[in-house]
Design a protein around this motif. Structure first.
Motif, PDB file in Angstrom:
ATOM      1  N   TYR A   9       0.835  -1.193   0.000  1.00 57.20           N
ATOM      2  CA  TYR A   9       0.000   0.000   0.000  1.00 57.20           C
ATOM      3  C   TYR A   9       0.876   1.251   0.000  1.00 57.20           C
ATOM      4  O   TYR A   9       1.969   1.263   0.571  1.00 57.20           O
ATOM      5  N   GLU A  58      -7.395   4.289  -5.641  1.00 57.37           N
ATOM      6  CA  GLU A  58      -8.527   4.909  -4.971  1.00 57.37           C
ATOM      7  C   GLU A  58      -9.133   5.962  -5.889  1.00 57.37           C
ATOM      8  O   GLU A  58      -8.422   6.633  -6.650  1.00 57.37           O
ATOM      9  N   SER A 116      -2.150 -12.259   2.811  1.00 59.37           N
ATOM     10  CA  SER A 116      -3.212 -12.575   1.864  1.00 59.37           C
ATOM     11  C   SER A 116      -4.601 -12.618   2.497  1.00 59.37           C
ATOM     12  O   SER A 116      -5.588 -12.827   1.802  1.00 59.37           O
ATOM     13  N   LEU A 117      -4.714 -12.425   3.820  1.00 55.70           N
ATOM     14  CA  LEU A 117      -6.015 -12.458   4.477  1.00 55.70           C
ATOM     15  C   LEU A 117      -6.680 -11.094   4.367  1.00 55.70           C
ATOM     16  O   LEU A 117      -6.148 -10.095   4.844  1.00 55.70           O
ATOM     17  N   ALA A 118      -7.853 -11.038   3.742  1.00 58.80           N
ATOM     18  CA  ALA A 118      -8.568  -9.779   3.599  1.00 58.80           C
ATOM     19  C   ALA A 118      -8.917  -9.212   4.962  1.00 58.80           C
ATOM     20  O   ALA A 118      -9.325  -9.958   5.863  1.00 58.80           O
ATOM     21  N   GLY A 119      -8.746  -7.899   5.132  1.00 59.16           N
ATOM     22  CA  GLY A 119      -9.050  -7.248   6.394  1.00 59.16           C
ATOM     23  C   GLY A 119      -8.013  -7.478   7.471  1.00 59.16           C
ATOM     24  O   GLY A 119      -8.241  -7.162   8.639  1.00 59.16           O
ATOM     25  N   GLY A 120      -6.863  -7.995   7.088  1.00 55.56           N
ATOM     26  CA  GLY A 120      -5.819  -8.305   8.063  1.00 55.56           C
ATOM     27  C   GLY A 120      -4.963  -7.105   8.416  1.00 55.56           C
ATOM     28  O   GLY A 120      -5.098  -6.020   7.847  1.00 55.56           O
ATOM     29  N   SER A 121      -4.060  -7.323   9.346  1.00 57.82           N
ATOM     30  CA  SER A 121      -3.209  -6.243   9.854  1.00 57.82           C
ATOM     31  C   SER A 121      -2.252  -5.752   8.781  1.00 57.82           C
ATOM     32  O   SER A 121      -1.790  -6.527   7.940  1.00 57.82           O
ATOM     33  N   GLN A 122      -1.950  -4.472   8.833  1.00 51.36           N
ATOM     34  CA  GLN A 122      -0.971  -3.890   7.933  1.00 51.36           C
ATOM     35  C   GLN A 122       0.261  -3.477   8.739  1.00 51.36           C
ATOM     36  O   GLN A 122       0.153  -3.048   9.882  1.00 51.36           O
ATOM     37  N   TYR A 170      -2.418  -6.021  -5.003  1.00 51.66           N
ATOM     38  CA  TYR A 170      -2.420  -7.414  -4.572  1.00 51.66           C
ATOM     39  C   TYR A 170      -1.589  -8.147  -5.617  1.00 51.66           C
ATOM     40  O   TYR A 170      -2.038  -8.327  -6.753  1.00 51.66           O
TER      41      TYR A 170
END
Lengths: 111, 113
Positions: B33, B57, B96-102, B50
């Motif tokens: 990101y 955006e 690769s887990l959606a909504g996971g920690s950055q 990804y």
């Protein structure tokens, strides 16, 4: 993007006092992260909570995820000047790879 | 230690002069990101990848472009910086887990003269 409301915006306390920061939303999140950011640096991940009602402790920091997974709180016990920084909450949903950030809470702990 | 690295930490450029910021990661994460952050505000997502799949955006100005030549590296190009582009630019990665920690890098502070 789901909205996360963070409060208070600013918090200034004396060393040794306790503080709580809140993060609220009308949306359900699959995960909730808390970050601390010091001036001139990137946010550092403190904790991730994923289960409704979950409580995690990190030394003097206690993090709680609401039962409905819509809100969270960060409590610091006996704050120290090293706790000074910008605290950000961020929620994730399993629909995409983005996080929704709260506006941040600037915490100042005076010696 | 696995980490996210950003170079340079500080960048000074002139109004209208193209600039490139770089990010590398040793976490082997699929998602990278780029965020823009101004004075103690929340980071604002510009775009993310990804793997090689680019996601822009809707409100990211055309002045901002990105490249990801491989898993480890990602670049932010600002084609014609304006005074309003002065900010902290943050690179982050996630698995690769959606909504996971950055996981964020230390950031690059951009100054436009």
């Amino acid at each position: 993007t789901q909205l996360l409301e963070q409060s208070p915006q600013f918090l200034s306390i004396q060393e040794g006092e306790n503080l709580t920061v809140y993060c609220n939303s009308s949306s359900v999140f699959s995960s909730l992260q808390w970050y601390r950011q010091e001036p001139g640096e990137g946010p550092v991940l403190l904790v991730t909570v994923v289960t409704g009602g979950e409580v995690k402790k990190l030394k003097r920091l206690t993090f709680q995820f609401g039962d409905a997974r819509k809100d969270s709180s960060l409590h610091i016990t006996a704050a120290q000047p090293g706790d000074t920084g910008l605290y950000l909450c961020a929620g994730g949903a399993q629909v995409d790879y983005k996080l929704s950030f709260g506006a941040g809470t600037t915490v100042t702990v005076r010696a | 230690d696995a980490m996210v690295i950003q170079n340079p930490r500080y960048q000074v450029t002139q109004f209208g002069k193209p600039v490139t910021l770089s990010c590398s990661q040793t976490l082997n994460h699929n998602v990278m990101y780029w965020y823009q952050q101004k004075s103690s505000q929340a980071p604002k997502l510009l775009f993310h990848y990804y793997d090689k799949d680019f996601n822009n955006e809707a409100d990211t100005p055309d002045n901002f472009q990105s490249r990801r030549p491989n898993t480890s590296f990602c670049f932010l190009d600002i084609r014609s910086p304006g005074l309003g582009d002065a900010a902290m630019y943050l690179c982050a990665t996630s698995g690769s887990l959606a909504g996971g920690s950055q996981y964020f890098g230390p950031g690059t502070r951009l100054l436009v003269l």
